[in-house]
Design a protein around this motif. Sequence first.
Motif, mmCIF file in Angstrom:
data_model
loop_
_atom_site.group_PDB
_atom_site.id
_atom_site.type_symbol
_atom_site.label_atom_id
_atom_site.label_comp_id
_atom_site.label_asym_id
_atom_site.label_seq_id
_atom_site.Cartn_x
_atom_site.Cartn_y
_atom_site.Cartn_z
ATOM 1 N N ARG A 49 0.827 -1.208 0.000
ATOM 2 C CA ARG A 49 0.000 0.000 0.000
ATOM 3 C C ARG A 49 0.863 1.261 0.000
ATOM 4 N N LEU A 50 1.893 1.295 0.832
ATOM 5 C CA LEU A 50 2.735 2.491 0.927
ATOM 6 C C LEU A 50 3.586 2.688 -0.326
ATOM 7 N N LEU A 51 4.142 1.598 -0.879
ATOM 8 C CA LEU A 51 4.893 1.726 -2.123
ATOM 9 C C LEU A 51 4.016 2.248 -3.244
ATOM 10 N N ASN A 52 2.800 1.734 -3.317
ATOM 11 C CA ASN A 52 1.864 2.189 -4.342
ATOM 12 C C ASN A 52 1.523 3.664 -4.167
ATOM 13 N N ASP A 53 1.363 4.076 -2.910
ATOM 14 C CA ASP A 53 1.001 5.473 -2.654
ATOM 15 C C ASP A 53 2.149 6.424 -2.969
ATOM 16 N N ILE A 102 6.545 8.687 5.156
ATOM 17 C CA ILE A 102 6.011 7.401 4.696
ATOM 18 C C ILE A 102 7.134 6.393 4.494
ATOM 19 N N ARG A 103 8.305 6.882 4.078
ATOM 20 C CA ARG A 103 9.438 5.972 3.887
ATOM 21 C C ARG A 103 9.961 5.442 5.216
ATOM 22 N N LYS A 104 9.873 6.229 6.274
ATOM 23 C CA LYS A 104 10.256 5.739 7.595
ATOM 24 C C LYS A 104 9.400 4.534 7.978
ATOM 25 N N ILE A 105 8.096 4.680 7.790
ATOM 26 C CA ILE A 105 7.177 3.586 8.110
ATOM 27 C C ILE A 105 7.438 2.395 7.201
ATOM 28 N N LEU A 106 7.639 2.672 5.924
ATOM 29 C CA LEU A 106 7.878 1.617 4.946
ATOM 30 C C LEU A 106 9.135 0.816 5.284
ATOM 31 N N ASN A 107 10.228 1.509 5.551
ATOM 32 C CA ASN A 107 11.488 0.817 5.851
ATOM 33 C C ASN A 107 11.396 -0.001 7.137
ATOM 34 N N ALA A 108 10.732 0.575 8.146
ATOM 35 C CA ALA A 108 10.577 -0.156 9.413
ATOM 36 C C ALA A 108 9.734 -1.419 9.210
ATOM 37 N N THR A 109 8.685 -1.303 8.399
ATOM 38 C CA THR A 109 7.817 -2.456 8.148
ATOM 39 C C THR A 109 8.552 -3.540 7.373
ATOM 40 N N MET A 110 9.384 -3.137 6.411
ATOM 41 C CA MET A 110 10.158 -4.129 5.661
ATOM 42 C C MET A 110 11.152 -4.852 6.568
#
Length: 754
Positions: A651-655, A690-698
């Motif tokens: 979802r975040l990558l798409n956004d 959003i990238r902070k959240i994305l990287n942490a989730t990965m």
Amino acid sequence: MSFSAIQSSSGFFTQDNKIKYFHSGRRSKALNVGSFTQFSAGLVLRAGLEVHGTLSIQSHPSSKESTIKKLFAGVNDASGFSAYDMGWIARIPHAHNPELGPQFPRSLEWIVHNQCEDGSWDQGEEDVQRVCSTLSCVTALKTWNRGECSIQRGVSFLMSRLPLVHNKLTKDMKAILHRLLQEGKSLDLELNYDESFVQHICEQGQEFLQRVSNDALEQYPTSFVHMLEAFHDRPKWQRLLRYQSSSGSLFSVTLTACAYMHTGDRKCLRFLNGLLEGPLTKPNKNLSQLLRLIDWLEHLGIERFFEKDIEQTLIQAFRFWRGNAAGSGRQQHLKSFEDSALLFRILRRHGYEVSPDVLHQRTFCETRDLKELSLASHFLFPSESRKMLDSIPIIDVANQETTFPWYSIPHRVQHIEYMTKFMASMDSISMSERASLLAFTKFDFNACQKIYQSDLQRVMRWNGECDFGRLGFARQKEVFCFFTAAATMFQPELSMARIVWAQMSVLTTVIDDFMDTHDSLDNLRNFCTAVKRWDPSALELNEAARIIFQGLFKTVTWTAECASAVQGRDMTANLRAQWERLCDAFFREAEWRLTNHCPSLEEYMENGITSFALEPIILSAILFLDGKVESSVLDHPDCINMYVRVSTIGRLLNDIQGFHRESSGGEFSWIAIYMKEHPGTSVEDAVVEIRKILNATMEELVEDVLRPRAVPKRCKRVFENTMRILNFVYHKGDGFSTDELRGHVKQVLYVKLE
């Protein structure tokens, strides 16, 4: 926008509720959905294994079979040994009459003649290693009441060193020492068992052993294979013999000795006799070379032909890592930072519990050290320090291997890339071995590609039977959708999983487009109601909705029949519930769009995790992997967490990539809502957040995939594969529209390797 935007589907049914299954080029038969179970049971269980799984090293018409097979020569034989190993061999009683003494008296002689001046064995190793080896040897001597002087010297060494190392011992080491200490106590070995440090080792070792269930010991590869001797007679030793090498060894010298003690297996006896007949020296196999070979085999996509060899090597490597004398690899010193980082990376990749402390050594200076550090850093968990990456010079930034994490490229794309540089870069084996291995790799790739093409034809035939081409608003992406399955689930026997993955992806694409392009909430609501009632004849739907629902109904019904046959339980309700949840999420987004409602960020993400449409794709494909998947696994928090995390990533990558497109089309995205909730925030600032959240989730998903979990490895790989695809397609643009990506699709599915 859903994950369906980057995937497609496959399936095979005809009109009138009749399903076609095309198998191995045989003429297809039309079957009524209602009577499909018995047919699908036999067919699905046979699909792939008998037809597609026949490729082997021997089947390559031009490969030098002996050259390829000998790549791991010596690993299967476990021919290196330690004093710890010799202690286990020496305790084996005579096969016909224990009163005659040890079965291998020469091992007892070796122990007596190889004791160090300080009373220990394995001098030159770390204290933990020496303690384990010494306790093993003195226990063997005491078993036969031989070498009383050697026993006393060994006991003196143990009582002087145990207080120094007991706080450094890992739980598995304590378990092994507990086993040996209890055996010594039963033999009246004169150790001071009342000492607090001895009691501490025994208590914690026993606690650890008791926590391990018998089921965990019987799984293979078990997480406890490096210390099975600690469990005495609990492991099913007879069953473990199925993993025995052709020489008779079972993982290592110690475990071969244990297996012989518990089973009397003749092949184990033959191996042990052979080991003791030759010179009793400790060969120095190059562990680093073997690890590099494993790394290359995995990057070439042919590791499945060497599974037993790889597992044997990893077990020895892990014992080396832990300083555990239970293995035969302790003498193989790793001489460079590069080798140590490689060892960490390979072991962690395979689910072994290893600490990244080795990466904090500041002894590296070569470019190869820095490259390996960069590769290893992508395997760190969220709680682990990344300080070792500070102040490191940028190395070869044009090199995708070090710039992008391992989870950013699909397997098959990576395999093609590595084949191009294999001959020049793989320096651990000879040129002739490289040539033979590369020829076999290309042969295997081309053989698998033919299977992909056959699977894809079935997908395209299914798509035509669904009449989705009549829907002018729906994207026709069945080829790309199948590519995402073939590029990750590349093994030939996984045809069913690829096909189901692709079918579900196409369906999510079509339904997503239907919901995004229609402006009547009543029509959309009617469609969702039809999905809930699961009766296409009971409701009036417009033409587009009817085409979609007929395709959904027939495909999910067929998939449920097949899955039920494979899993041994009815999967219909599970699959239907996934589609109900997805359609509700799609409808909610359509309602926001048509009523100009802007959701909160929390509301948007809660719905967006479902509307990204991964649940029916991933969880359906999982049902067609090798073996049954219990409901307790699918419902386990570990599995749910992985689904939520990979959906969040998508979802975040798409956004991020589709922000301008989505916002201009009247849809909301994380970035747009964040900027609204935080007035004055720029797009750039929102992207940083959003990238902070994305990287942490990965990072969290990486830990889920690599750490031992309640979810089997084969199931975790599907989540890993999804993360690979997501990162890959969203690296540039919004995924599947780039010429570069179309080139990868062509290479994987159509271009034969010469």
